[in-house]
Design a protein around this motif. Sequence first.
Motif, PDB file in Angstrom:
ATOM      1  N   ALA A   3      -0.537  -1.909  -6.261  1.00 63.30           N
ATOM      2  CA  ALA A   3      -1.693  -1.462  -5.481  1.00 63.30           C
ATOM      3  C   ALA A   3      -1.311  -1.330  -4.024  1.00 63.30           C
ATOM      4  CB  ALA A   3      -2.842  -2.447  -5.620  1.00 63.30           C
ATOM      5  N   THR A   5      -3.028  -0.086   0.039  1.00 64.73           N
ATOM      6  CA  THR A   5      -4.257   0.135   0.800  1.00 64.73           C
ATOM      7  C   THR A   5      -4.004   1.117   1.913  1.00 64.73           C
ATOM      8  OG1 THR A   5      -5.001  -2.105   0.369  1.00 64.73           O
ATOM      9  CG2 THR A   5      -6.029  -0.979   2.204  1.00 64.73           C
ATOM     10  N   GLY A  46      -8.697   3.334  -0.773  1.00 67.93           N
ATOM     11  CA  GLY A  46      -7.566   3.277  -1.687  1.00 67.93           C
ATOM     12  C   GLY A  46      -6.892   4.631  -1.786  1.00 67.93           C
ATOM     13  N   THR A  48      -3.038   6.765  -3.477  1.00 69.64           N
ATOM     14  CA  THR A  48      -1.886   6.750  -4.381  1.00 69.64           C
ATOM     15  C   THR A  48      -0.685   7.334  -3.662  1.00 69.64           C
ATOM     16  OG1 THR A  48      -3.322   7.020  -6.316  1.00 69.64           O
ATOM     17  CG2 THR A  48      -0.986   7.507  -6.602  1.00 69.64           C
ATOM     18  N   VAL A 196       0.608  10.307   0.504  1.00 65.30           N
ATOM     19  CA  VAL A 196      -0.475   9.492  -0.045  1.00 65.30           C
ATOM     20  C   VAL A 196      -1.672  10.405  -0.262  1.00 65.30           C
ATOM     21  CG1 VAL A 196      -2.099   7.611   0.390  1.00 65.30           C
ATOM     22  CG2 VAL A 196       0.305   7.371   1.060  1.00 65.30           C
ATOM     23  N   GLY A 252       2.986   4.395  -6.221  1.00 62.42           N
ATOM     24  CA  GLY A 252       1.928   3.588  -6.811  1.00 62.42           C
ATOM     25  C   GLY A 252       0.686   3.551  -5.952  1.00 62.42           C
ATOM     26  N   LYS A 253      -0.207   2.620  -6.294  1.00 64.51           N
ATOM     27  CA  LYS A 253      -1.468   2.484  -5.589  1.00 64.51           C
ATOM     28  C   LYS A 253      -1.250   1.789  -4.246  1.00 64.51           C
ATOM     29  CE  LYS A 253      -3.904   4.335  -8.842  1.00 64.51           C
ATOM     30  NZ  LYS A 253      -4.558   5.641  -8.644  1.00 64.51           N
ATOM     31  N   SER A 255      -3.211   0.976  -0.054  1.00 67.64           N
ATOM     32  CA  SER A 255      -4.427   0.907   0.744  1.00 67.64           C
ATOM     33  C   SER A 255      -4.165   1.639   2.042  1.00 67.64           C
ATOM     34  CB  SER A 255      -4.794  -0.556   1.017  1.00 67.64           C
ATOM     35  OG  SER A 255      -5.959  -0.631   1.796  1.00 67.64           O
TER      36      SER A 255
END
Length: 318
Positions: A3, A5, A46, A48, A196, A252-253, A255
């Motif tokens: 994850a 951000t 959020g 990716t 992203v 990946g994920k 933030s």
Amino acid sequence: MPAVTVCLGAGLCGCRDAGPASVAPTAAPATTTVERRTLTRGEKVGGTLGFGPAFPVPAAPGGGGLITWLPAEGAVVERGDTVYRVDQVRVPLLYGSIPAYRTLSAGSEGDDVEQLERNLAALGYTGFTVDDDYTAATADAVRRWQKDLGRGRTGVVRAGDAVVAAGARRVAAVTGLPGTAAAGILLRWTGTTRVVDVDLDLDYADLVKPGAAATVELPDGSTVPARVTRIGAPAAKTLPVELSVPEGKNLGKVSVTITTETRRDVLAVPVNALVARPGGGYAVVAGTGTLPVTTGMFADGYVEVSGVSEGLTVGVPR
């Protein structure tokens, strides 16, 4: 996937600033000074981390033959590299914006001729002038190129003899199969720049612009700077936003905090230095009394203030 951000600016990233005190502190306060700062506010969402959208690569229409080779997923294909092989004949990648849509030969003219010649020259096949005229010298260079590709040395370039893309490409998925007919979608690829992708709430659509600063927070807690590179068309209740990030980070994920507002060189104090005034508004404790202030942006635990001077000592709760 891990994850991550994405913050579109700081100050609104996950936690809110503590509010000002409702009354002046009764205990002897600690102190701070009014200072000049740059305050940045943003929205945390959020996202990716990947390589952007994947586009299909079809076999040349009507080309016939069998697929005998395809690149591996994750492979990077650059100018002159093989995109796929048909009957063991290489179909290379050329850079440009005009698809190979027609047959080019001596006497042909147009922007696609210049595009072909620019690619030939970049690959080391020279002896002609790069312009929009396909001359006998161009045909000679094409024959040398065709020999290296394993093609017949005709000096003629047919539609489908090469695949054209804006730059290097990364193979995202292989959908064709060696040993089958050269037809349909053979693979899907993306650009090679890590980006992203964020679906931003439409409420913030007017706050984000191309070039806006952002911060990407990775799973290990580290952060990297980013910039908004593309804003798509609104879909449903979200706005697709693409940001560029440095190389060398895992996919990946993530933030993301996207910067939505910046106030430079303003006077500011910690938010908890504010006390509420009877009847409304705020003040700061200075010495044994209070001074009224006008507040501006709240961000990063600080608040913009006016009505006081730089360097003034004010109280904060212990």
